[in-house]
Design an enzyme around this catalytic site. Structure first.
Site, PDB file in Angstrom:
ATOM      1  N   PRO A 162      39.572  40.985  42.022  1.00 48.82           N
ATOM      2  CA  PRO A 162      39.974  41.347  43.388  1.00 48.82           C
ATOM      3  C   PRO A 162      39.221  42.563  43.912  1.00 48.82           C
ATOM      4  O   PRO A 162      39.289  42.875  45.098  1.00 48.82           O
ATOM      5  CB  PRO A 162      41.478  41.623  43.260  1.00 48.82           C
ATOM      6  CG  PRO A 162      41.750  41.748  41.813  1.00 48.82           C
ATOM      7  CD  PRO A 162      40.671  41.055  41.066  1.00 48.82           C
ATOM      8  N   GLU A 219      45.270  43.183  32.909  1.00 43.40           N
ATOM      9  CA  GLU A 219      45.083  44.202  33.952  1.00 43.40           C
ATOM     10  C   GLU A 219      43.618  44.364  34.339  1.00 43.40           C
ATOM     11  O   GLU A 219      43.271  45.207  35.140  1.00 43.40           O
ATOM     12  CB  GLU A 219      45.646  45.554  33.475  1.00 43.40           C
ATOM     13  CG  GLU A 219      47.139  45.561  33.284  1.00 43.40           C
ATOM     14  CD  GLU A 219      47.900  45.056  34.515  1.00 43.40           C
ATOM     15  OE1 GLU A 219      47.665  45.565  35.621  1.00 43.40           O
ATOM     16  OE2 GLU A 219      48.716  44.132  34.359  1.00 43.40           O
ATOM     17  N   ARG A 251      28.853  22.094  47.088  1.00 42.12           N
ATOM     18  CA  ARG A 251      28.646  21.388  48.364  1.00 42.12           C
ATOM     19  C   ARG A 251      27.242  21.625  48.901  1.00 42.12           C
ATOM     20  O   ARG A 251      26.727  20.840  49.676  1.00 42.12           O
ATOM     21  CB  ARG A 251      29.658  21.863  49.416  1.00 42.12           C
ATOM     22  CG  ARG A 251      31.058  21.400  49.214  1.00 42.12           C
ATOM     23  CD  ARG A 251      31.979  21.896  50.318  1.00 42.12           C
ATOM     24  NE  ARG A 251      31.631  21.385  51.641  1.00 42.12           N
ATOM     25  CZ  ARG A 251      31.829  20.135  52.040  1.00 42.12           C
ATOM     26  NH1 ARG A 251      32.395  19.277  51.208  1.00 42.12           N
ATOM     27  NH2 ARG A 251      31.486  19.757  53.246  1.00 42.12           N
ATOM     28  N   ASP A 266      29.849  22.215  58.360  1.00 41.80           N
ATOM     29  CA  ASP A 266      31.085  22.851  57.914  1.00 41.80           C
ATOM     30  C   ASP A 266      31.340  24.102  58.755  1.00 41.80           C
ATOM     31  O   ASP A 266      30.397  24.740  59.226  1.00 41.80           O
ATOM     32  CB  ASP A 266      30.964  23.308  56.444  1.00 41.80           C
ATOM     33  CG  ASP A 266      31.056  22.146  55.459  1.00 41.80           C
ATOM     34  OD1 ASP A 266      31.452  21.043  55.860  1.00 41.80           O
ATOM     35  OD2 ASP A 266      30.715  22.382  54.279  1.00 41.80           O
TER      36      ASP A 266
HETATM   37  N1  ADE Z   1      41.280  37.732  39.874  1.00 45.35           N
HETATM   38  C1  ADE Z   1      42.502  38.119  40.280  1.00 45.35           C
HETATM   39  N2  ADE Z   1      42.595  38.136  41.611  1.00 45.35           N
HETATM   40  C2  ADE Z   1      41.378  37.728  42.094  1.00 45.35           C
HETATM   41  C3  ADE Z   1      40.847  37.546  43.388  1.00 45.35           C
HETATM   42  N3  ADE Z   1      41.561  37.782  44.483  1.00 45.35           N
HETATM   43  N4  ADE Z   1      39.572  37.124  43.489  1.00 45.35           N
HETATM   44  C4  ADE Z   1      38.831  36.909  42.381  1.00 45.35           C
HETATM   45  N5  ADE Z   1      39.276  37.080  41.135  1.00 45.35           N
HETATM   46  C5  ADE Z   1      40.541  37.481  40.980  1.00 45.35           C
END
Ligand code: ADE
Length: 243
Positions: free
Chosen positions: A90, A117, A155, A170
């Site tokens: 993330p 984590e 794709r 797309d």
């Molecule tokens: N791992 C955990 N959350 C994620 C996300 N939002 N994007 C990519 N990998 C992740």
């Protein structure tokens, strides 16, 4: 194009790998996917532990650097051609169609999926991966994000989508920088709802014009940010009652 997936849960991918578009691409030899279990590189030969408690305390477990780095290095050297290393996290740059286009330029991608984590920071320092996030929310691991990356990238691999013109139209693509226009097919009328007359007219010029306007209108209504305009947050729509 070759994908190497590095994960603690390879079995998560089995259903997805059997799905039609990807399966056909693999069968046609356009795409190769290899799964690698990070646990196989654990220095702990007895219990195969891959994670440990964070230094400094705190909740959860952290993936060990002495497990992840040897795994990536071993997978990299399985074939002479080095792969572009992507870490799903993330904290990465946001996956957009522009990023998908960049990734599709590569002939080999290594997709490193985290759990717990996160990774020991030294994984990043040693491997300098291309960190990618699929959105501002936290998943239980990178596996679903890796499937999203593969799904979007294939794709764009020539031959994977039956109609080579398809992906060019797309949403977010060069020919369709905003959202795609509304589509209709048979029946011509359903529960009192018809199809815009112009789509039945056979006049290709008028149809193209309608689609351009429809696309712009939808983009302005739903995603004004894509047009560089500010948009008020929209409340979720109410579902109509079921019949
Ligand atoms: N791992 C955990 N959350 C994620 C996300 N939002 N994007 C990519 N990998 C992740």
């Amino acid at each position: 194009m070759r994908f190497d997936i590095l994960t603690l849960f390879p079995e998560i991918f089995t259903g997805y790998l059997g799905q039609s578009l990807l399966r056909r691409a693999i069968d046609k030899g356009l795409v190769e996917v290899y799964l690698h279990n990070i646990r196989d590189w654990s220095p702990d030969k007895k219990h195969k532990k891959v994670d440990d408690r964070p230094y400094g305390g705190g909740p959860g477990m952290v993936l060990r650097v002495d497990c992840v780095v040897p795994c990536v290095e071993a997978v990299q050297s399985m074939v002479p051609e080095p792969g572009h290393l992507v870490m799903l996290t993330p904290q990465g740059r946001r996956l957009t169609q522009a990023v998908v286009r960049q990734l599709a330029q590569q002939s080999r991608l290594l997709l490193l999926c985290g759990r717990y984590e996160g990774f020991d920071e030294r994984v990043r320092l040693l491997l300098r991966p291309d960190e990618i996030s699929i959105g501002d929310y936290v998943l239980n691991g990178g596996e679903v994000a890796a499937m999203v990356v593969i799904d979007a990238v294939i794709r764009l691999v020539p031959g994977v989508v039956g109609d080579p013109e398809g992906p060019q139209w797309d949403s977010f693509s060069e020919k369709m920088p905003g959202l795609e226009f509304a589509q209709y097919t048979r029946p011509r009328e359903y529960r009192g709802l018809g199809v815009p007359e112009v789509l039945l007219s056979g006049d290709h010029g008028k149809i193209a014009q309608w689609r351009k306007e429809n696309s712009l209108q939808r983009t302005r209504q739903r995603r004004a940010d894509l047009l560089g305009e500010s948009a008020p947050p929209t409340p979720p729509p109410q579902n109509p009652p079921l019949h």
